[in-house]
Structure formats: C-alpha cells, structure tokens
Design an enzyme around this catalytic site. Sequence first.
Site, PDB file in Angstrom:
ATOM      1  N   ASP A  67       5.077   0.719  11.940  1.00  0.00           N
ATOM      2  CA  ASP A  67       3.863   0.048  11.466  1.00  0.00           C
ATOM      3  C   ASP A  67       3.782  -1.416  11.904  1.00  0.00           C
ATOM      4  O   ASP A  67       2.791  -2.091  11.604  1.00  0.00           O
ATOM      5  CB  ASP A  67       3.775   0.134   9.928  1.00  0.00           C
ATOM      6  CG  ASP A  67       3.406   1.533   9.456  1.00  0.00           C
ATOM      7  OD1 ASP A  67       3.025   2.369  10.293  1.00  0.00           O
ATOM      8  OD2 ASP A  67       3.491   1.786   8.234  1.00  0.00           O
ATOM      9  N   LYS A  80       0.837  -1.213   0.000  1.00  0.00           N
ATOM     10  CA  LYS A  80       0.000   0.000   0.000  1.00  0.00           C
ATOM     11  C   LYS A  80       0.864   1.253   0.000  1.00  0.00           C
ATOM     12  O   LYS A  80       0.628   2.185  -0.769  1.00  0.00           O
ATOM     13  CB  LYS A  80      -0.891  -0.008   1.252  1.00  0.00           C
ATOM     14  CG  LYS A  80      -1.559   1.328   1.539  1.00  0.00           C
ATOM     15  CD  LYS A  80      -2.411   1.286   2.776  1.00  0.00           C
ATOM     16  CE  LYS A  80      -1.722   1.633   4.059  1.00  0.00           C
ATOM     17  NZ  LYS A  80      -1.387   3.065   4.224  1.00  0.00           N
ATOM     18  N   ASN A  81       1.878   1.271   0.868  1.00  0.00           N
ATOM     19  CA  ASN A  81       2.668   2.502   1.029  1.00  0.00           C
ATOM     20  C   ASN A  81       3.613   2.762  -0.135  1.00  0.00           C
ATOM     21  O   ASN A  81       4.188   3.841  -0.235  1.00  0.00           O
ATOM     22  CB  ASN A  81       3.451   2.469   2.342  1.00  0.00           C
ATOM     23  CG  ASN A  81       2.545   2.688   3.542  1.00  0.00           C
ATOM     24  OD1 ASN A  81       1.357   2.972   3.375  1.00  0.00           O
ATOM     25  ND2 ASN A  81       3.090   2.539   4.737  1.00  0.00           N
ATOM     26  N   ARG A 103      -8.492  -0.381   4.980  1.00  0.00           N
ATOM     27  CA  ARG A 103      -7.618   0.604   4.349  1.00  0.00           C
ATOM     28  C   ARG A 103      -6.292  -0.041   3.955  1.00  0.00           C
ATOM     29  O   ARG A 103      -5.659   0.414   3.000  1.00  0.00           O
ATOM     30  CB  ARG A 103      -7.335   1.759   5.317  1.00  0.00           C
ATOM     31  CG  ARG A 103      -8.514   2.690   5.539  1.00  0.00           C
ATOM     32  CD  ARG A 103      -8.073   3.897   6.328  1.00  0.00           C
ATOM     33  NE  ARG A 103      -6.738   4.279   5.909  1.00  0.00           N
ATOM     34  CZ  ARG A 103      -5.765   4.669   6.736  1.00  0.00           C
ATOM     35  NH1 ARG A 103      -5.981   4.769   8.021  1.00  0.00           N
ATOM     36  NH2 ARG A 103      -4.583   4.982   6.273  1.00  0.00           N
ATOM     37  N   ARG A 110       0.978  14.563  13.227  1.00  0.00           N
ATOM     38  CA  ARG A 110       1.465  14.321  11.867  1.00  0.00           C
ATOM     39  C   ARG A 110       1.380  15.523  10.929  1.00  0.00           C
ATOM     40  O   ARG A 110       0.624  15.514   9.952  1.00  0.00           O
ATOM     41  CB  ARG A 110       0.725  13.135  11.243  1.00  0.00           C
ATOM     42  CG  ARG A 110       0.981  11.853  11.967  1.00  0.00           C
ATOM     43  CD  ARG A 110       0.245  10.710  11.342  1.00  0.00           C
ATOM     44  NE  ARG A 110       0.958  10.077  10.260  1.00  0.00           N
ATOM     45  CZ  ARG A 110       0.522   9.002   9.620  1.00  0.00           C
ATOM     46  NH1 ARG A 110      -0.613   8.460   9.932  1.00  0.00           N
ATOM     47  NH2 ARG A 110       1.240   8.477   8.657  1.00  0.00           N
ATOM     48  N   CYS A 158      -4.596  12.984  13.283  1.00  0.00           N
ATOM     49  CA  CYS A 158      -5.201  11.671  13.109  1.00  0.00           C
ATOM     50  C   CYS A 158      -4.937  10.890  14.374  1.00  0.00           C
ATOM     51  O   CYS A 158      -4.208  11.355  15.251  1.00  0.00           O
ATOM     52  CB  CYS A 158      -4.651  10.956  11.888  1.00  0.00           C
ATOM     53  SG  CYS A 158      -3.044  10.267  12.144  1.00  0.00           S
TER      54      CYS A 158
HETATM   55  C1  UD1 Z   1       4.588   6.884   6.257  1.00  0.00           C
HETATM   56  C2  UD1 Z   1       3.715   5.668   6.111  1.00  0.00           C
HETATM   57  C3  UD1 Z   1       3.198   5.218   7.468  1.00  0.00           C
HETATM   58  C4  UD1 Z   1       4.384   5.001   8.426  1.00  0.00           C
HETATM   59  C5  UD1 Z   1       5.296   6.237   8.459  1.00  0.00           C
HETATM   60  C6  UD1 Z   1       6.560   6.018   9.272  1.00  0.00           C
HETATM   61  C7  UD1 Z   1       2.731   5.925   3.919  1.00  0.00           C
HETATM   62  C8  UD1 Z   1       1.521   6.221   3.100  1.00  0.00           C
HETATM   63  N1  UD1 Z   1       2.593   5.994   5.247  1.00  0.00           N
HETATM   64  O1  UD1 Z   1       3.783   7.923   6.797  1.00  0.00           O
HETATM   65  O2  UD1 Z   1       2.475   4.005   7.302  1.00  0.00           O
HETATM   66  O3  UD1 Z   1       3.883   4.772   9.722  1.00  0.00           O
HETATM   67  O4  UD1 Z   1       5.690   6.576   7.125  1.00  0.00           O
HETATM   68  O5  UD1 Z   1       7.269   4.924   8.801  1.00  0.00           O
HETATM   69  O6  UD1 Z   1       3.780   5.609   3.398  1.00  0.00           O
HETATM   70  N2  UD1 Z   1       6.613  14.756  10.435  1.00  0.00           N
HETATM   71  C9  UD1 Z   1       6.632  16.099  10.705  1.00  0.00           C
HETATM   72  N3  UD1 Z   1       6.492  16.978   9.671  1.00  0.00           N
HETATM   73  C10 UD1 Z   1       6.319  16.568   8.392  1.00  0.00           C
HETATM   74  C11 UD1 Z   1       6.315  15.183   8.105  1.00  0.00           C
HETATM   75  C12 UD1 Z   1       6.458  14.295   9.154  1.00  0.00           C
HETATM   76  O7  UD1 Z   1       6.777  16.506  11.860  1.00  0.00           O
HETATM   77  O8  UD1 Z   1       6.192  17.421   7.498  1.00  0.00           O
HETATM   78  C13 UD1 Z   1       6.762  13.775  11.539  1.00  0.00           C
HETATM   79  C14 UD1 Z   1       5.526  12.919  11.736  1.00  0.00           C
HETATM   80  O9  UD1 Z   1       4.571  13.569  12.562  1.00  0.00           O
HETATM   81  C15 UD1 Z   1       6.109  11.685  12.376  1.00  0.00           C
HETATM   82  C16 UD1 Z   1       7.475  11.556  11.692  1.00  0.00           C
HETATM   83  O10 UD1 Z   1       7.761  12.847  11.162  1.00  0.00           O
HETATM   84  O11 UD1 Z   1       6.296  11.879  13.745  1.00  0.00           O
HETATM   85  C17 UD1 Z   1       7.546  10.541  10.574  1.00  0.00           C
HETATM   86  O12 UD1 Z   1       6.505  10.769   9.667  1.00  0.00           O
HETATM   87  P1  UD1 Z   1       6.606  10.367   8.121  1.00  0.00           P
HETATM   88  O13 UD1 Z   1       7.797   9.500   7.912  1.00  0.00           O
HETATM   89  O14 UD1 Z   1       6.471  11.589   7.304  1.00  0.00           O
HETATM   90  O15 UD1 Z   1       5.311   9.473   7.954  1.00  0.00           O
HETATM   91  P2  UD1 Z   1       4.278   9.433   6.746  1.00  0.00           P
HETATM   92  O16 UD1 Z   1       4.986   9.665   5.465  1.00  0.00           O
HETATM   93  O17 UD1 Z   1       3.094  10.264   7.075  1.00  0.00           O
END
Ligand code: UD1
Length: 425
Positions: free
Chosen positions: A312, A22-23, A404, A127, A122
């Site tokens: 995850d 999915k990711n 999902r 996030r 969420c």
């Molecule tokens: C992706 C995955 C999710 C997984 C996560 C971490 C997808 C669709 N989802 O989510 O399943 O749990 O990686 O492996 O691929 N953060 C910020 N600012 C930002 C972006 C992130 O503060 O602009 C923080 C987030 O709140 C979190 C951390 O960085 O604490 C990691 O988030 P991120 O790696 O961006 O996760 P996702 O891409 O949302």
Amino acid sequence: MDRIHIRGGIPLRGEIEISGAKNAALPLMAASLLSDEPLILKNLPRLADIASMADLLTGLGVEIKLNGDNGNGGRTAELSAKHVTETTAPYDVVRKMRASVLVLGPLLARFGKARVSLPGGCAIGTRPVDLHLQAFEQLGAEIELAEGYIEARAPGGLTGAHVIFPMVTVGGTENLLMAASLAKGETVIGNAAREPEIADLARCLIAMGAEIEGAGTDTLRVQGCDALYGAQHQVLPDRIETGSYAVAAAITGGDIVLRNTRLDLLETATETLVRAGVTVEETSDGIRVAGTGGRLKGVDLMTEPFPGFPTDMQAQFMALMAVADGASMITETIFENRFMHVPELCRMGADINVHGSSAIVRGVERLSGAPVMATDLRASISLILAGLAAEGETIVNRVYHLDRGYERVEDKLAACGADISRQAE
Ligand code: UD1
C-alpha cells in the site's frame, strides 16, 4: 465527480494529524457482529469505506450510534448487534468494497450461516477469497457458490482446527481469527499475517472476552468461547496515511511533523526513506520527516507482507523515486496488477519501465503537471504526491478512490502550505 487541482513546487512545512487506520477499523466494525453487547470504537476515520461498512452492518440489523468527535477529528461509534435480522451481504455493497467479506466469519460463527456476494476482480488484480473459504471449511463450514454469492453454513457451529494459510493473507487471517473466537475448542492459525491491524483486531477481541495468543506473530492460537461481550477499543493510527504524508514531506523537500502516529508501524518504509536521504525522527507523539535541500537518492524496494515494505506504499514511493537522483527498481510481490499509476506518472514526465512484477524508475530532474486519472486508492495519492513536486498544474480526476481511504487530504496538505483544492466537476 470531484477533481483535485494542485500547483506543485512548494516545500511543505507544518503538522498533520494522522487518522485512525481504515484497514483496522473495517475488521473491527465487522467484529461487532460477534456479540449481542455493544462494541465502542474510538478514533474511527471519516472515510467512504467506513460509511460503506456502516451501511452494510446497518442492513444486517446492527444499530450504529455515531458520537461525534473524539479529539483529533476521529469519531466514536457504538455498534450493537443485538438484533441481527439479516445474514446476507448484498452485491451492491460488496462490489464497492472488498473488505465487506469480513462479515462472513463473524456471521457464520455467531449465527451458523452467512451469504456474501463474491467480491470479484478489482483494478489491482483478481484478489480471490478462496483462502478465506478453505479456512472456514477446515472449521467445519459447508460452502457453496451460487448465483454470484458465497453461501456458508455451519448449523452446529464451527469447530476449531489447525489452519495453515498457503500464502499470507491479511483479510483471511482476520476473518478466521474472528470466526475462531466463537468456534468450539482450539484453532491454531499458521502462516498468519502479522500486520499491525491484525494485532489491533486481536486486542479488541481479547477485550471482548476472546482467548487469543500470539498476536503480531505468524502463529495465532485461539481458544473458542461460547459468547463474546461488549468492549471499548481505540483504533490504531493509519500507517499508510502516515507513510503517504512522510513521502509528501520528502518529495517536496519539506519538513512535516506527523502527530498521533508511531514509527514502529512502518519501520521498513521509513528505513527506505532514510536510505534515500530523508531525515526521519521519532517525536513524543509521532514522527518528524524532512527532505533535503537537494535531490534524494534512487533506492530499490520490494513489497512484502508485514514487516516488509507495504504494497500500500508502493505507488507513493514510485512517485518519490520518479524525481530521485539515479535509478530504482521497485518490485511488487503482493498484487499482480499494481502498476496502474505508471502510465499516469509517465504522462507527468516520469521515466518508468515495467518488466513483469518489477518497474525500473529512472529519476528525472522535475515532473511537469498534467491532467491525470486515478485508478485505485493508492495510485490516487501517488498522483497527488507527484503533483506536489511537479512544475505547473496537476489535475487528478476520479478522486472518489481517494475518499475511500484518505480523510480530508486536501485540507491536511493545504495546512502545510500546499496549493491544492477540490473542485466539483
Ligand atoms: C489487505 C488490505 C489492503 C492491502 C493488502 C495487502 C484491508 C481492508 N485491505 O487486503 O489494503 O493492500 O491487505 O497488505 O485491510 N489472496 C488469495 N486468496 C485469498 C486471499 C488473498 O489468493 O483468499 C491473495 C491476494 O489476491 C493477494 C494476496 O493474497 O495477491 C494478499 O492479499 P490479502 O493479504 O488477503 O489482502 P486483503 O486482505 O484483500
């Protein structure tokens, strides 16, 4: 709303086909926006999030042809972004799926503008997407936040830059990588996420004509191109689905062969399983996972960006540790509120105490079935796994979270002997 009923205590035996990730599929679908030629994606999983991304892209004017089955149950889709008519990703779609923000980079890079609803909070934490936005600003975009929307503009196109992410972000790296592929000149992405889904995206972008070096490392070097072209790409196997069914084998003392997947996608999680006493072997097209006749050992783990232990997989391991012999300390370093499954596991008899970002799990001999509520995607599967090991009946409510990210979970588990069924409320 559907519920899942499980009668636990049966060691699972058999084979499970692992779906496409999915990711990986979500950013790959968004990448179709980068070209006016069709992108063909194979091995797409059948999941609610994939349908949401398809709806979002269709709303932007992308034509999507689904070409039925391609072997292991996955689907092939042809996505053509020749006639993009919209550059706004509306609240209704983004609210359902945070990964919608992945259309921002491609839209901005190809059309010089994009409007995407702010994802908001969420269940597993706040996030934010601030790191995505800062990165686009470094490439010359102007970003404003108005009426709950991110409004991004780059009328003269994006210009390559040296961007170092202050923390590792999977979505941020993907969004920037896609945008940089169509920026002018060179972009260097430092402290890039190294998740296999990013290397998969880079492979697809390279097939579309992008010039990217360093995929799979923490430094990505992108030479921007004027245009990208059509390509075909096979989505890599879902490592989190793989790991979740590995835990199903372990927690029931069963023996399952996971097909169409790869051990190198989840080495830290399998090492943790092995430390707990589980047998994990590589097979010609996947992995065999077998529990022991007796109880597993409690082991400590801490979530980290890849190649560390995946956040995850944290909830699934907590279910496993809940019935292990001894104590286990589970530390969550990625998301601040990712212990929503703890009270539900405790309702099933687990002994878990949370202190800040760590949980102490004292293994109990046996969990007992109970009605429980799924709060997010990975929490849902952890409750199913706990139910497979528990005595009596477990009813998991609010399974829309599960749909999902897990394709036909009850069919895959039932094929290995689980007593599991879905009932409409
Ligand atoms: C992706 C995955 C999710 C997984 C996560 C971490 C997808 C669709 N989802 O989510 O399943 O749990 O990686 O492996 O691929 N953060 C910020 N600012 C930002 C972006 C992130 O503060 O602009 C923080 C987030 O709140 C979190 C951390 O960085 O604490 C990691 O988030 P991120 O790696 O961006 O996760 P996702 O891409 O949302």
